[in-house]
Scaffold this motif. Structure first.
Motif, PDB file in Angstrom:
ATOM      1  N   ARG A 152     -29.324 -65.433  60.650  1.00 11.28           N
ATOM      2  CA  ARG A 152     -30.148 -64.482  61.397  1.00 11.28           C
ATOM      3  C   ARG A 152     -31.248 -63.895  60.524  1.00 11.28           C
ATOM      4  O   ARG A 152     -32.320 -63.541  61.007  1.00 11.28           O
ATOM      5  N   ARG A 153     -30.971 -63.780  59.201  1.00  4.60           N
ATOM      6  CA  ARG A 153     -31.950 -63.180  58.302  1.00  4.60           C
ATOM      7  C   ARG A 153     -31.675 -63.651  56.877  1.00  4.60           C
ATOM      8  O   ARG A 153     -30.523 -63.883  56.501  1.00  4.60           O
ATOM      9  N   PHE A 197     -32.540 -62.419  52.924  1.00  2.00           N
ATOM     10  CA  PHE A 197     -33.084 -61.444  51.989  1.00  2.00           C
ATOM     11  C   PHE A 197     -33.438 -62.184  50.693  1.00  2.00           C
ATOM     12  O   PHE A 197     -32.592 -62.855  50.100  1.00  2.00           O
ATOM     13  N   VAL A 228     -26.093 -63.965  57.361  1.00  2.00           N
ATOM     14  CA  VAL A 228     -27.122 -63.394  56.489  1.00  2.00           C
ATOM     15  C   VAL A 228     -27.019 -64.066  55.131  1.00  2.00           C
ATOM     16  O   VAL A 228     -25.911 -64.303  54.628  1.00  2.00           O
ATOM     17  N   VAL A 231     -26.484 -55.402  58.560  1.00  2.00           N
ATOM     18  CA  VAL A 231     -26.391 -56.841  58.760  1.00  2.00           C
ATOM     19  C   VAL A 231     -25.448 -57.178  59.919  1.00  2.00           C
ATOM     20  O   VAL A 231     -25.224 -58.321  60.212  1.00  2.00           O
ATOM     21  N   GLU A 246     -40.256 -68.535  56.022  1.00 11.32           N
ATOM     22  CA  GLU A 246     -40.727 -68.224  57.377  1.00 11.32           C
ATOM     23  C   GLU A 246     -41.564 -69.358  57.969  1.00 11.32           C
ATOM     24  O   GLU A 246     -41.458 -69.637  59.168  1.00 11.32           O
ATOM     25  N   TRP A 254     -37.340 -69.204  59.765  1.00 11.72           N
ATOM     26  CA  TRP A 254     -36.286 -68.193  59.750  1.00 11.72           C
ATOM     27  C   TRP A 254     -36.897 -66.836  59.406  1.00 11.72           C
ATOM     28  O   TRP A 254     -37.920 -66.754  58.721  1.00 11.72           O
ATOM     29  N   GLN A 255     -36.223 -65.784  59.839  1.00 14.55           N
ATOM     30  CA  GLN A 255     -36.658 -64.432  59.487  1.00 14.55           C
ATOM     31  C   GLN A 255     -36.277 -64.162  58.027  1.00 14.55           C
ATOM     32  O   GLN A 255     -35.122 -64.343  57.628  1.00 14.55           O
ATOM     33  N   ALA A 256     -37.236 -63.714  57.230  1.00  9.17           N
ATOM     34  CA  ALA A 256     -36.982 -63.450  55.814  1.00  9.17           C
ATOM     35  C   ALA A 256     -37.754 -62.214  55.387  1.00  9.17           C
ATOM     36  O   ALA A 256     -38.822 -61.911  55.928  1.00  9.17           O
ATOM     37  N   TRP A 285     -29.858 -52.030  54.367  1.00 12.81           N
ATOM     38  CA  TRP A 285     -30.096 -52.805  55.578  1.00 12.81           C
ATOM     39  C   TRP A 285     -28.779 -53.090  56.285  1.00 12.81           C
ATOM     40  O   TRP A 285     -27.789 -53.454  55.665  1.00 12.81           O
ATOM     41  N   ARG A 339     -40.390 -66.053  50.370  1.00 11.72           N
ATOM     42  CA  ARG A 339     -40.248 -65.504  51.734  1.00 11.72           C
ATOM     43  C   ARG A 339     -41.192 -66.205  52.689  1.00 11.72           C
ATOM     44  O   ARG A 339     -40.800 -66.603  53.807  1.00 11.72           O
TER      45      ARG A 339
END
Length: 467
Positions: free
Chosen positions: A429-430, A432, A204, A467, A449, A454-456, A465, A445
């Protein structure tokens, strides 16, 4: 795994950085910053945290700027007694910034009470200089690249982030997760600081987005600052430069020294550095040679180029000096301190100039002045009609020329942030996206993406959240 991050600041806004990482009944607070800017944000500084300070096991600071460290004295005052981990240079800067912050808050509260413009019966400082000095006793330094355990079993490591002296990114390994906090990332081409180090692999990433919707101009500081100061000197005016005491003050002193050395500015042009905090911070560059781009000789030239005004009487005496001059004074967004007195003194005359040299958070006086520069035609020009700036309870007319330097930022721009993310060894994986105005964060963001796939997401203030 049950590892969580609680976003207690810098979520949807650019100040107040506080990220609480929790696992198995323990917690570490990454950064401990003050909110700045709009009043509704500043009021958050007086709201109690949703966690008892004495339940936080440790604090790790990415760097010393007050929007990352300035809440620490209040946290300690309210019961935190763990260690505060930081690089040696961050500790050295905090020894300057935090007591000065407490002192300024005491001065501003006293000034408001004397002149009766506080909306409260009695204006009170958020914390005092003594509170700040007490918090310094908890610091524990760790060099860049060295592993440490802020909590038993939690592994951590700091990596160079550029930006300012001591600034770092943080890798925190807990509960089988690797969490990377970018901190504030500097520019690869910064005049003072070395470029950020390549980031390590992480599950993360929490990345700043101060300039997430902007690109820096190709023009450098010398090309922007030189002509501006030439103009104000030619008309016998005073240039007031609100500066961040750490980073931008030193960059502009270095730039002025170079401009004088190459003949672009006369050696006789008086320059004042009117901020005890900035004066002390400038001296630290010579103590940390090797952590930045300047040689020992350049550090000495940076200190020699300006008259250092330490006392209040010396500060007041600047106004008695006739003829052209340059006054650098904190704070960088004109939120408090001595620069307000200089702005009140010089804003009202057309021969004078205000030079803005960095990011101006919405709701600050600096942002108001930046809007004046924009309305007047880009990055320079005469003020718009009927422009005023609220200072010490009165509206001061803005008749001075306002110049916004586009090249003096200490933050990576949007493409440089993307480039830093690209160097991660493997996709996280993510991501922020934090520490930016909402539009800037959301724009970054979107780029993460669409360009990196990537996931953002942009977390909301107070959200938690896993993680």
């Amino acid at each position: 795994m049950n590892v969580h991050i609680r976003f207690l600041g810098a979520a949807g806004t650019v100040t107040g950085s506080k990220y609480l990482v929790e696992h198995a009944g323990h917690s570490v607070l990454v950064d401990c910053g003050l909110f700045q800017g709009y009043k509704q944000l500043r009021l958050r500084n007086r709201d109690p945290l949703p966690v008892m300070p004495n339940h936080i096991n440790a604090v790790v600071l990415t760097h010393a700027h007050l929007d990352h460290s300035g809440y620490l004295p209040l946290l300690v005052k309210e019961g935190f007694h763990g260690k505060v981990w930081a690089t040696p240079a961050t500790r050295d800067l905090a020894k300057i910034l935090l007591p000065d912050s407490g002192h300024i808050q005491e001065e501003d509260a006293a000034f408001a009470n004397r002149h009766g413009f506080s909306k409260h019966a009695l204006a009170l400082p958020l914390y005092t200089e003594d509170d700040a000095r007490e918090s310094l006793k908890l610091f524990k330094t760790v060099p860049l690249g060295h592993s440490f355990e802020p909590v038993s079993g939690w592994k951590a490591q700091l990596f160079g982030a550029g930006h300012i002296l001591g600034a770092a990114s943080l890798l925190l390994e807990v509960g089988g997760r690797r969490i990377l906090f970018s901190g504030d990332l500097g520019r690869p081409d910064d005049m003072l600081m070395k470029p950020p180090e390549m980031p390590p692999a992480a599950d993360v990433v929490v990345i700043e987005s101060t300039y997430g919707d902007r690109e820096h101009p190709e023009e450098d500081v010398l090309a922007e600052l030189g002509p501006a100061l030439q103009r104000v000197a030619a008309r016998g005016g005073t240039a007031v430069i609100p500066v961040f005491a750490v980073g931008r003050a030193q960059e502009l002193l270095h730039a002025i020294a170079l401009l004088k050395a190459n003949g672009a500015l006369p050696h006789s042009l008086p320059v004042y550095l009117d901020s005890p905090m900035a004066i002390h911070s400038t001296g630290l560059f010579a103590q940390h040679v090797g952590e930045h781009r300047l040689s020992a000789a350049q550090c000495e030239a940076m200190e020699r180029v300006a008259k250092m005004t330490r006392s209040v009487d010396e500060s007041k005496a600047i106004a008695l000096q006739h003829g052209p001059k340059v006054v650098l004074s904190a704070s960088g967004m004109a939120t408090g301190g001595r620069v307000l007195h200089h702005l009140a003194q010089y804003l009202g005359h057309h021969r004078n100039m205000v030079v803005l040299a960095g990011y101006q958070a919405p709701g600050t006086r600096g942002a108001t002045l930046a809007a004046v520069a924009s309305q007047a035609g880009g990055t320079r020009g005469a003020p718009a009609p009927h422009s005023h700036l609220r200072i010490h309870g009165r509206d001061v007319p803005v008749r001075a020329e306002v110049v916004q330097l586009g090249s003096a930022s200490a933050h990576a721009d949007a493409s440089q942030l993307i480039d830093w993310l690209r160097t991660l060894p493997t996709p996280p994986r993510r991501v922020f996206v934090t520490h930016g105005d909402l539009e800037a964060s959301d724009r970054l963001r979107h780029r993460i993406e669409t360009e990196l796939r990537w996931q953002a997401l942009v977390p909301e203030h107070g959200s938690t959240w896993g993680v």
